[in-house]
Design a protein around this motif. Structure first.
Motif, mmCIF file in Angstrom:
data_model
loop_
_atom_site.group_PDB
_atom_site.id
_atom_site.type_symbol
_atom_site.label_atom_id
_atom_site.label_comp_id
_atom_site.label_asym_id
_atom_site.label_seq_id
_atom_site.Cartn_x
_atom_site.Cartn_y
_atom_site.Cartn_z
ATOM 1 N N ALA A 1 82.506 -47.774 63.265
ATOM 2 C CA ALA A 1 83.627 -48.850 63.362
ATOM 3 C C ALA A 1 84.759 -48.376 64.198
ATOM 4 C CB ALA A 1 84.007 -49.202 61.867
ATOM 5 N N LEU A 2 85.102 -47.058 63.934
ATOM 6 C CA LEU A 2 86.305 -46.663 64.911
ATOM 7 C C LEU A 2 85.890 -46.413 66.146
ATOM 8 C CD1 LEU A 2 87.493 -43.794 62.361
ATOM 9 C CD2 LEU A 2 88.319 -46.118 62.603
ATOM 10 N N LEU A 3 84.671 -46.155 66.513
ATOM 11 C CA LEU A 3 84.157 -46.061 68.081
ATOM 12 C C LEU A 3 84.446 -47.447 68.815
ATOM 13 C CD1 LEU A 3 81.275 -43.624 67.975
ATOM 14 C CD2 LEU A 3 83.644 -43.027 68.686
ATOM 15 N N ASN A 4 84.061 -48.346 67.966
ATOM 16 C CA ASN A 4 84.148 -49.840 68.827
ATOM 17 C C ASN A 4 85.287 -50.720 68.049
ATOM 18 O OD1 ASN A 4 81.224 -50.072 69.700
ATOM 19 N ND2 ASN A 4 80.944 -48.877 67.777
ATOM 20 N N VAL A 5 86.204 -50.046 67.406
ATOM 21 C CA VAL A 5 87.400 -50.902 67.214
ATOM 22 C C VAL A 5 88.272 -51.451 68.180
ATOM 23 C CG1 VAL A 5 88.968 -49.128 66.987
ATOM 24 C CG2 VAL A 5 89.349 -50.807 65.373
ATOM 25 N N GLY A 6 88.216 -50.869 69.504
ATOM 26 C CA GLY A 6 88.838 -51.503 70.315
ATOM 27 C C GLY A 6 88.361 -52.750 71.225
ATOM 28 N N HIS A 7 86.903 -52.849 70.803
ATOM 29 C CA HIS A 7 86.343 -54.020 71.351
ATOM 30 C C HIS A 7 86.033 -54.986 70.166
ATOM 31 C CE1 HIS A 7 85.551 -51.517 74.761
ATOM 32 N NE2 HIS A 7 85.056 -50.659 73.996
ATOM 33 N N MET A 8 86.717 -54.696 69.082
ATOM 34 C CA MET A 8 86.457 -55.613 67.717
ATOM 35 C C MET A 8 87.773 -56.459 67.407
ATOM 36 S SD MET A 8 84.385 -53.221 65.202
ATOM 37 C CE MET A 8 84.043 -54.243 63.974
ATOM 38 N N SER A 9 87.645 -57.799 67.254
ATOM 39 C CA SER A 9 89.017 -58.479 66.848
ATOM 40 C C SER A 9 89.105 -58.214 65.346
ATOM 41 C CB SER A 9 88.470 -59.934 67.019
ATOM 42 O OG SER A 9 87.509 -60.452 66.211
ATOM 43 N N HIS A 10 90.251 -58.506 65.032
ATOM 44 C CA HIS A 10 90.500 -58.780 63.464
ATOM 45 C C HIS A 10 89.379 -59.395 62.489
ATOM 46 C CE1 HIS A 10 94.074 -56.524 64.664
ATOM 47 N NE2 HIS A 10 94.792 -57.695 65.024
ATOM 48 N N THR A 11 88.898 -60.462 62.810
ATOM 49 C CA THR A 11 87.900 -61.007 62.467
ATOM 50 C C THR A 11 86.456 -60.382 62.370
ATOM 51 O OG1 THR A 11 88.827 -63.451 63.109
ATOM 52 C CG2 THR A 11 86.525 -63.256 62.286
ATOM 53 N N MET A 12 86.154 -59.790 63.395
ATOM 54 C CA MET A 12 85.038 -58.949 63.517
ATOM 55 C C MET A 12 85.045 -57.710 62.467
ATOM 56 S SD MET A 12 84.134 -58.987 67.461
ATOM 57 C CE MET A 12 82.707 -57.791 67.273
ATOM 58 N N ILE A 13 86.396 -57.049 62.210
ATOM 59 C CA ILE A 13 86.538 -56.048 61.357
ATOM 60 C C ILE A 13 86.261 -56.582 60.078
ATOM 61 C CG2 ILE A 13 88.021 -54.351 60.720
ATOM 62 C CD1 ILE A 13 89.293 -54.173 63.300
ATOM 63 N N SER A 14 87.058 -57.765 59.968
ATOM 64 C CA SER A 14 86.897 -58.219 58.307
ATOM 65 C C SER A 14 85.333 -58.567 57.965
ATOM 66 C CB SER A 14 87.597 -59.666 58.324
ATOM 67 O OG SER A 14 87.512 -60.254 57.342
ATOM 68 N N MET A 15 84.514 -58.970 59.053
ATOM 69 C CA MET A 15 83.259 -59.257 58.812
ATOM 70 C C MET A 15 82.435 -58.163 58.675
ATOM 71 S SD MET A 15 83.052 -62.572 58.638
ATOM 72 C CE MET A 15 84.011 -64.208 59.168
ATOM 73 N N TYR A 16 82.725 -57.040 59.356
ATOM 74 C CA TYR A 16 82.097 -55.804 59.290
ATOM 75 C C TYR A 16 82.276 -55.267 57.821
ATOM 76 C CZ TYR A 16 80.824 -50.979 60.328
ATOM 77 O OH TYR A 16 80.272 -49.612 60.200
ATOM 78 N N CYS A 17 83.652 -55.431 57.458
ATOM 79 C CA CYS A 17 83.826 -54.720 56.023
ATOM 80 C C CYS A 17 83.220 -55.471 54.995
ATOM 81 C CB CYS A 17 85.279 -54.627 55.609
ATOM 82 S SG CYS A 17 86.329 -53.563 56.897
ATOM 83 N N ALA A 18 83.359 -56.881 55.394
ATOM 84 C CA ALA A 18 82.503 -57.950 54.130
ATOM 85 C C ALA A 18 80.872 -57.599 54.171
ATOM 86 C CB ALA A 18 82.789 -59.300 54.439
ATOM 87 N N GLY A 19 80.360 -57.194 55.355
ATOM 88 C CA GLY A 19 79.061 -57.026 55.229
ATOM 89 C C GLY A 19 78.422 -55.644 54.548
ATOM 90 N N LEU A 20 79.491 -54.711 54.660
ATOM 91 C CA LEU A 20 79.344 -53.575 53.869
ATOM 92 C C LEU A 20 79.370 -53.644 52.486
ATOM 93 C CD1 LEU A 20 81.158 -50.800 56.096
ATOM 94 C CD2 LEU A 20 78.680 -51.176 56.012
ATOM 95 N N LEU A 21 80.221 -54.486 52.071
ATOM 96 C CA LEU A 21 80.431 -54.738 50.858
ATOM 97 C C LEU A 21 79.310 -55.828 50.137
ATOM 98 C CD1 LEU A 21 84.390 -55.578 50.631
ATOM 99 C CD2 LEU A 21 83.252 -53.392 49.656
ATOM 100 N N CYS A 22 78.872 -56.419 50.961
ATOM 101 C CA CYS A 22 77.724 -57.380 50.518
ATOM 102 C C CYS A 22 76.325 -56.222 50.319
ATOM 103 C CB CYS A 22 77.462 -58.210 51.713
ATOM 104 S SG CYS A 22 78.299 -59.767 51.627
#
Length: 275
Positions: free
Chosen positions: A220-241
């Motif tokens: 996540a940290l390596l790609n955080v510069g290319h991720m919108s806040h929505t994408m980060i939210s979805m990534y975290c939600a996917g991990l929680l799923c």
């Protein structure tokens, strides 16, 4: 009456108000805590040490352990990504008032929410245990594990909302709800480790658990510069799923007709947990 000045170790006297004062106070608190620990806490030598091979064999031979590792890696991966992202997200949703976001107050609020969650766990587990005691079925899921599953479901919604709604207030409340979930998670996952992971290899297996956790966070940290806040939210939600799915599987393979337990009785590992 003005408070007394504190020492700034970078040189000179810090006259309040100053952001450095809290760090000076923290040093005092740490010194006091260190003295109490040295005086009151007995040394834990850990007994006989187990090699990596023994820990790996135990991990791979017991499905409960590697499922527990998956739960921990995914939930804590989302938690650590949240730690790095909540500041820019709140500033983004604040818009022109981004400079008015008081990060110290926000962080303190998060810590209070975590404390509330930790205290709520016992309340929820007691409630679930009483409900299960009145049910006709003799096969029950451990109430702590069941509460943890519900907590994960709430945490998924809590981190999805900021990716959908751009309201600053709603985002802040969602983050506070997630921190309450984190507060519930911490003692609940510790209970599961105590129940399912043998004491002799627990430290070794915990180190294995950290490998996928670090991989998920670094990705996540390596790609955080290319991720919108929505994408980060979805990534975290996917991990929680993924964590919730693993918890469902854990509840399924550990359901039993044994006496109901919870965090207060977690020191006594049942026969199922010893397997």
């Amino acid at each position: 009456i003005a408070p007394a000045p504190f020492i700034d170790f970078s040189g000179g006297i810090v006259k309040p108000p100053s952001f450095l004062v809290v760090f000076d106070i923290a040093i005092i608190m740490l010194v006091i805590a260190s003295g109490i620990m040295i005086k009151k806490w007995p040394e834990n030598d850990g007994g006989s040490s187990s090699g990596l091979l023994v820990g790996w064999v135990t991990l791979t031979s017991n499905p409960r352990i590697w499922v527990l590792g998956l739960i921990q890696a995914c939930f804590e991966g989302a938690m650590y990504v949240f730690v790095f992202s909540w500041t820019p997200v709140l500033e983004h949703t604040a818009g022109d008032k981004a400079g008015a976001v008081h990060h110290g107050y926000v962080f303190a609020t998060f810590m209070v929410c975590m404390m509330i969650g930790s205290n709520l766990l016992t309340v929820f587990v007691t409630y679930v245990a009483k409900k299960q005691a009145t049910m006709a079925s003799r096969t029950h899921t451990d109430p702590t594990q069941l509460v943890l599953l519900y907590t994960m479901a709430v945490s998924i919604v809590a981190l999805l909302v900021p990716g959908i709604i751009s309201s600053h207030f709603v985002t802040f409340i969602s983050f506070c709800v997630f921190e309450v979930c984190v507060g519930i998670y911490m003692p609940a996952i510790a209970y599961q480790r105590l129940r399912h992971v043998p004491h002799e290899v627990r430290a070794t297996i915990m180190n294995f658990f950290r490998i996928p956790l670090n991989v998920l966070v670094i990705l996540a940290l390596l790609n955080v510069g290319h991720m919108s806040h929505t994408m980060i939210s979805m990534y975290c939600a996917g991990l929680l799923c993924a964590a919730a799915g693993a918890q469902v599987f854990m509840n399924k393979i550990t359901s039993s007709a044994t006496a109901l337990g919870g965090p207060k009785g977690s020191s006594k590992v049942d026969e199922e947990g010893k397997a």
